[in-house]
Design a protein around this motif. Structure first.
Motif, PDB file in Angstrom:
ATOM      1  N   SER A  38       0.849  -1.184   0.000  1.00  0.00           N
ATOM      2  CA  SER A  38       0.000   0.000   0.000  1.00  0.00           C
ATOM      3  C   SER A  38       0.888   1.239   0.000  1.00  0.00           C
ATOM      4  O   SER A  38       2.105   1.131   0.193  1.00  0.00           O
ATOM      5  N   GLY A  39       0.257   2.374  -0.232  1.00  0.00           N
ATOM      6  CA  GLY A  39       0.987   3.636  -0.177  1.00  0.00           C
ATOM      7  C   GLY A  39       1.301   4.253  -1.519  1.00  0.00           C
ATOM      8  O   GLY A  39       1.844   5.355  -1.587  1.00  0.00           O
ATOM      9  N   GLY A  40       0.998   3.545  -2.592  1.00  0.00           N
ATOM     10  CA  GLY A  40       1.242   4.105  -3.905  1.00  0.00           C
ATOM     11  C   GLY A  40       0.265   5.223  -4.222  1.00  0.00           C
ATOM     12  O   GLY A  40      -0.681   5.482  -3.488  1.00  0.00           O
TER      13      GLY A  40
ATOM     14  N   GLY B 171       9.906  15.242  -7.518  1.00  0.00           N
ATOM     15  CA  GLY B 171      10.481  15.868  -6.339  1.00  0.00           C
ATOM     16  C   GLY B 171       9.762  15.528  -5.056  1.00  0.00           C
ATOM     17  O   GLY B 171      10.273  15.813  -3.959  1.00  0.00           O
ATOM     18  N   GLY B 172       8.604  14.927  -5.171  1.00  0.00           N
ATOM     19  CA  GLY B 172       7.825  14.566  -4.010  1.00  0.00           C
ATOM     20  C   GLY B 172       8.255  13.251  -3.386  1.00  0.00           C
ATOM     21  O   GLY B 172       9.243  12.639  -3.798  1.00  0.00           O
ATOM     22  N   SER B 173       7.478  12.839  -2.383  1.00  0.00           N
ATOM     23  CA  SER B 173       7.810  11.639  -1.621  1.00  0.00           C
ATOM     24  C   SER B 173       6.582  10.743  -1.456  1.00  0.00           C
ATOM     25  O   SER B 173       5.445  11.228  -1.446  1.00  0.00           O
ATOM     26  N   LEU B 174       6.869   9.469  -1.330  1.00  0.00           N
ATOM     27  CA  LEU B 174       5.857   8.484  -0.978  1.00  0.00           C
ATOM     28  C   LEU B 174       6.495   7.452  -0.067  1.00  0.00           C
ATOM     29  O   LEU B 174       7.702   7.205  -0.160  1.00  0.00           O
ATOM     30  N   ARG B 175       5.677   6.842   0.779  1.00  0.00           N
ATOM     31  CA  ARG B 175       6.146   5.719   1.584  1.00  0.00           C
ATOM     32  C   ARG B 175       5.265   4.522   1.277  1.00  0.00           C
ATOM     33  O   ARG B 175       4.055   4.561   1.506  1.00  0.00           O
TER      34      ARG B 175
ATOM     35  N   TYR C 148       8.953  -1.210   4.856  1.00  0.00           N
ATOM     36  CA  TYR C 148       8.607   0.031   4.182  1.00  0.00           C
ATOM     37  C   TYR C 148       9.642   0.401   3.125  1.00  0.00           C
ATOM     38  O   TYR C 148      10.810  -0.014   3.204  1.00  0.00           O
ATOM     39  N   LEU C 149       9.204   1.196   2.183  1.00  0.00           N
ATOM     40  CA  LEU C 149      10.113   1.809   1.224  1.00  0.00           C
ATOM     41  C   LEU C 149       9.798   3.293   1.196  1.00  0.00           C
ATOM     42  O   LEU C 149       8.753   3.702   0.683  1.00  0.00           O
ATOM     43  N   GLN C 150      10.684   4.081   1.790  1.00  0.00           N
ATOM     44  CA  GLN C 150      10.546   5.528   1.769  1.00  0.00           C
ATOM     45  C   GLN C 150      11.192   6.047   0.491  1.00  0.00           C
ATOM     46  O   GLN C 150      12.383   5.805   0.254  1.00  0.00           O
TER      47      GLN C 150
END
Length: 119
Positions: A7-9, A15-19, A79-81
């Motif tokens: 989850s988290g996509g 330039g932004g971030s997702l976890r 997690y993948l930050q």
């Protein structure tokens, strides 16, 4: 029954971030090697990052310095930050877990989560 759920996509600007999260049931991830992979249509699945049962991490050159893989054993989640995202990071991201003593070609896969980075 072993199940991995990513989850988290989502959609994010460059330039932004997702976890991303990879939550496991039916298996304890603490003694697993867990990897994050990504795939775009028409291309082979690419290994992005791995974390061993001893928390040794490794990254593809394309994401070094931008992505971080880590685990929370209490939540049985890896997690993948992802920071400083680029359009070329757009892909479906999958996690895979295998016991550390097993063949790297084996393991359990999640269903994937889409990451789209707009320019």
């Amino acid at each position: 029954q072993v199940q991995l759920v990513e989850s988290g996509g989502g959609l994010v600007q460059a330039g932004g971030s997702l976890r991303l999260s990879c939550a496991a049931s039916g298996v304890g991830l603490s003694n697993n090697v867990v990897g994050w992979y990504r795939q775009v249509p028409g291309k082979e699945r690419e290994l992005v990052a791995t974390i061993t049962n001893r928390d040794i991490t490794d990254y593809a050159d394309s994401v070094k310095g931008r992505f971080t893989i880590f685990r929370d054993n209490a939540k049985n989640t890896v997690y993948l930050q992802m920071n400083s995202l680029k359009p070329e990071d757009t892909a479906v991201y999958y996690c895979k877990a295998r016991k550390w003593w097993t063949d790297p070609r084996t393991g359990y896969w999640g269903q994937g989560t889409q990451v789209t980075v707009s320019s």
